[in-house]
Each structure stands twice: as C-alpha cells, then as structure tokens.
Motif scaffolding. Sequence first.
Motif, PDB file in Angstrom:
ATOM      1  N   ILE A  73       6.892   3.312  -2.759  1.00  0.00           N
ATOM      2  CA  ILE A  73       8.318   3.016  -2.668  1.00  0.00           C
ATOM      3  C   ILE A  73       8.489   1.507  -2.785  1.00  0.00           C
ATOM      4  CG2 ILE A  73      10.361   3.152  -1.200  1.00  0.00           C
ATOM      5  CD1 ILE A  73       9.070   5.616   0.151  1.00  0.00           C
ATOM      6  N   LEU A  74       9.083   1.060  -3.873  1.00  0.00           N
ATOM      7  CA  LEU A  74       9.289  -0.381  -4.039  1.00  0.00           C
ATOM      8  C   LEU A  74      10.297  -0.862  -2.993  1.00  0.00           C
ATOM      9  CD1 LEU A  74       9.420  -0.819  -7.917  1.00  0.00           C
ATOM     10  CD2 LEU A  74       7.445  -0.762  -6.387  1.00  0.00           C
ATOM     11  N   PRO A  75      10.063  -2.054  -2.412  1.00  0.00           N
ATOM     12  CA  PRO A  75      10.916  -2.536  -1.307  1.00  0.00           C
ATOM     13  C   PRO A  75      12.208  -3.184  -1.802  1.00  0.00           C
ATOM     14  CG  PRO A  75       9.176  -4.121  -1.725  1.00  0.00           C
ATOM     15  CD  PRO A  75       8.946  -2.983  -2.679  1.00  0.00           C
ATOM     16  N   THR A  94       3.796   0.682  -0.337  1.00  0.00           N
ATOM     17  CA  THR A  94       4.712  -0.252  -0.966  1.00  0.00           C
ATOM     18  C   THR A  94       3.915  -1.422  -1.521  1.00  0.00           C
ATOM     19  OG1 THR A  94       6.883  -1.304  -0.733  1.00  0.00           O
ATOM     20  CG2 THR A  94       5.271  -1.732   1.020  1.00  0.00           C
ATOM     21  N   TYR A  95       4.489  -2.095  -2.506  1.00  0.00           N
ATOM     22  CA  TYR A  95       3.842  -3.270  -3.083  1.00  0.00           C
ATOM     23  C   TYR A  95       3.943  -4.447  -2.113  1.00  0.00           C
ATOM     24  CZ  TYR A  95       3.849  -1.208  -7.837  1.00  0.00           C
ATOM     25  OH  TYR A  95       3.641  -0.441  -8.953  1.00  0.00           O
ATOM     26  N   GLY A 151       0.957   2.388   3.777  1.00  0.00           N
ATOM     27  CA  GLY A 151       0.064   1.307   3.386  1.00  0.00           C
ATOM     28  C   GLY A 151       0.613   0.419   2.298  1.00  0.00           C
ATOM     29  N   THR A 152      -0.166  -0.585   1.977  1.00  0.00           N
ATOM     30  CA  THR A 152       0.131  -1.492   0.873  1.00  0.00           C
ATOM     31  C   THR A 152      -0.629  -1.032  -0.361  1.00  0.00           C
ATOM     32  OG1 THR A 152      -1.678  -2.941   1.565  1.00  0.00           O
ATOM     33  CG2 THR A 152       0.532  -3.490   2.353  1.00  0.00           C
ATOM     34  N   LEU A 153      -0.030  -1.273  -1.516  1.00  0.00           N
ATOM     35  CA  LEU A 153      -0.706  -0.938  -2.774  1.00  0.00           C
ATOM     36  C   LEU A 153      -0.248  -1.949  -3.836  1.00  0.00           C
ATOM     37  CD1 LEU A 153      -2.667   1.406  -3.235  1.00  0.00           C
ATOM     38  CD2 LEU A 153      -0.871   2.566  -4.488  1.00  0.00           C
ATOM     39  N   VAL A 154      -0.777  -3.152  -3.825  1.00  0.00           N
ATOM     40  CA  VAL A 154      -1.810  -3.650  -2.935  1.00  0.00           C
ATOM     41  C   VAL A 154      -1.430  -5.029  -2.411  1.00  0.00           C
ATOM     42  CG1 VAL A 154      -3.672  -2.369  -4.056  1.00  0.00           C
ATOM     43  CG2 VAL A 154      -3.178  -4.693  -4.825  1.00  0.00           C
ATOM     44  N   THR A 155      -2.144  -5.427  -1.355  1.00  0.00           N
ATOM     45  CA  THR A 155      -2.126  -6.795  -0.852  1.00  0.00           C
ATOM     46  C   THR A 155      -3.143  -7.612  -1.631  1.00  0.00           C
ATOM     47  OG1 THR A 155      -1.445  -6.115   1.360  1.00  0.00           O
ATOM     48  CG2 THR A 155      -2.668  -8.165   1.210  1.00  0.00           C
ATOM     49  N   SER A 156      -2.944  -8.931  -1.700  1.00  0.00           N
ATOM     50  CA  SER A 156      -3.911  -9.789  -2.384  1.00  0.00           C
ATOM     51  C   SER A 156      -3.950 -11.153  -1.712  1.00  0.00           C
ATOM     52  CB  SER A 156      -3.528  -9.954  -3.861  1.00  0.00           C
ATOM     53  OG  SER A 156      -2.506 -10.929  -4.007  1.00  0.00           O
TER      54      SER A 156
END
Length: 300
Positions: free
Chosen positions: A9-11, A36-37, A70-75
Amino acid sequence: MSLRLSTVILPLDRWHEGGCAKWQRAEDLGFHSAYTYDHLSWRSFRDGPWFGAVPTLTAAATVTQRMRLGTLVTSPNFRHPVTLAKELIALDDISDGRITLGIGAGGSGFDATALGQEAWTPRERADRFGEFLPLLDRLLTEGAVTQEGDYYSAVEARILPGCVQRPRLPFAVAATGPRGIRLAARYGQAWVTTGDPKLFEGGTPEQSRAALAGQIDRLGEACAAVGRDVDELGKVLLTGFTPDRNAPFTSVEAFVDFAGRHQELGFTEIVVHWPVADSDFDIDPDVFEAIAAEGAGRLG
C-alpha cells in the motif's frame, strides 16, 4: 508449499481520509502481509502526498490484528542502523511481533540526494549495504553494540529490550546482484526481487521467468556457501516490474496463471500493489479484490 498473497500500500493517503481504511480492508481480504515503500518520495508520485513508512506502519499496527506488516523496502539512502533499530523494536512491540523488515541497497532516485549528499555509485551502495545490514543484525540481537565502520558506527548502542520476535524480526533482503544475494543468504529470512530490470521494456514474460530462475539458482549457491538450506528462505516477488506489467491483474484467471508459473520457479510469496488510479498501478479495484478473495486459494 502454498503460495502467500500479499499487498503493498503506497503511503499516499491521509490516515483519516482513506489511509486507515485500506489497511483494515487488506486484513479483511485475507492478505498474508501488507507492506509499504520506505522512501522520502518516489518516481511519478514525487509532487504529491507521500507519508513516512514507520509512522504509517505504526498506525496500521493499531488497527489490524492478524496480518503481518512491513517495509518493501528500506535502504541506507536516508537511514542509519542505530536509529532504524530503535524504531524497529518499537514497531515490533506495538504490532505484537508482526513486522518484517524488507531491506535493500537502495537506488539512485530522489532519496539518494534529498539529504544534500551526492548520489552514491552502485559500488558504494553495495559497500554501504554490506556494512549496514550486519550492523543492524547485531543491534537487533545483542544488548549493547560498539562497532566502528567505514560508513556506519555504533558506540555502546543499546537497543533494549530487543524485538518481540526472537532472536529478531525477520529480514526480507532485496537483491539481484552477487553481493546482495550473498547478504540475503547470510542474514535473510526471505529474499525479494522485482525481476530483471533489463527486461522490463523489451523483454518477454518467458525471458523474465528464465532470469528469475537464474536468480533463485544463484541464491541457492550463496546459501550452500554459508551452510544454509535455500528452502529456509522465503522467496518474494514484488509484481509490477516484469514485462507482464499489469497484464496478470486483468482477471482472476490471468493472475492465477501468472502466479502459478512463478510458484513453479520456487516463489513462496507474491506481492501485488494496491490499486492507484492514473498510475502504473491502475488496476481495476473489483478485479483486485477478486484476486485477493480467490487467487491464493486456487493456487493451493
């Protein structure tokens, strides 16, 4: 093994103007996970609303009960392992142990320069990720950590009381190159891919599946090198970036065919984007809900 169906789900929405309802609806539809991204902004959405990942997931944790988040993805583009670890243990606690950290090396988009830095080269991104991920692993599993690195350091960093999930929350490591795949094999509980980016514009679905099969083979080799069984790792395909684009989401039958072919390759989780009108993810909402309701069950 049955195939898990998840969504991202995009924020984009204010929490009380549709944001909350989407996360609750995702759980009602039976998705295994909702992600979410974790970006500061992203591609065509740069000039519109875009909210922070960790606060969004915290809010989602309070209005859901069963679904993983979760995150998809953190960097590493705008994160530091010490502060990220502190946020993650709070999020894992609030969700009662339902958090998965999707994490990757990052890219060259808006996040790469928003803090005023020069964009890192692919090699520097890989170097940083190779230091970031092991330090984050230590922070989430040890009581106190001191480590001096070339890019990231920690001095008596205490991430207490640690995660609800033991020994820590799971990492889903996004990687297609050899260095990232080795990190996934060593630290990941799952591996994430979007396919081969070189095939997105001019490739065929058959070429894409062959490339994905090659990635899974390389993951198996990397796991064997560190004494792990590749079957221990979940294998996650984030859809929307293969040559098929949104073709698998035109009907339940099209999706079942697409997902089944990728399940045969070894994927254990398929992630579909929540529909966003007038975007690359402009999927018919009725078809999307039908896929959620029927798709995973028909794959077994």
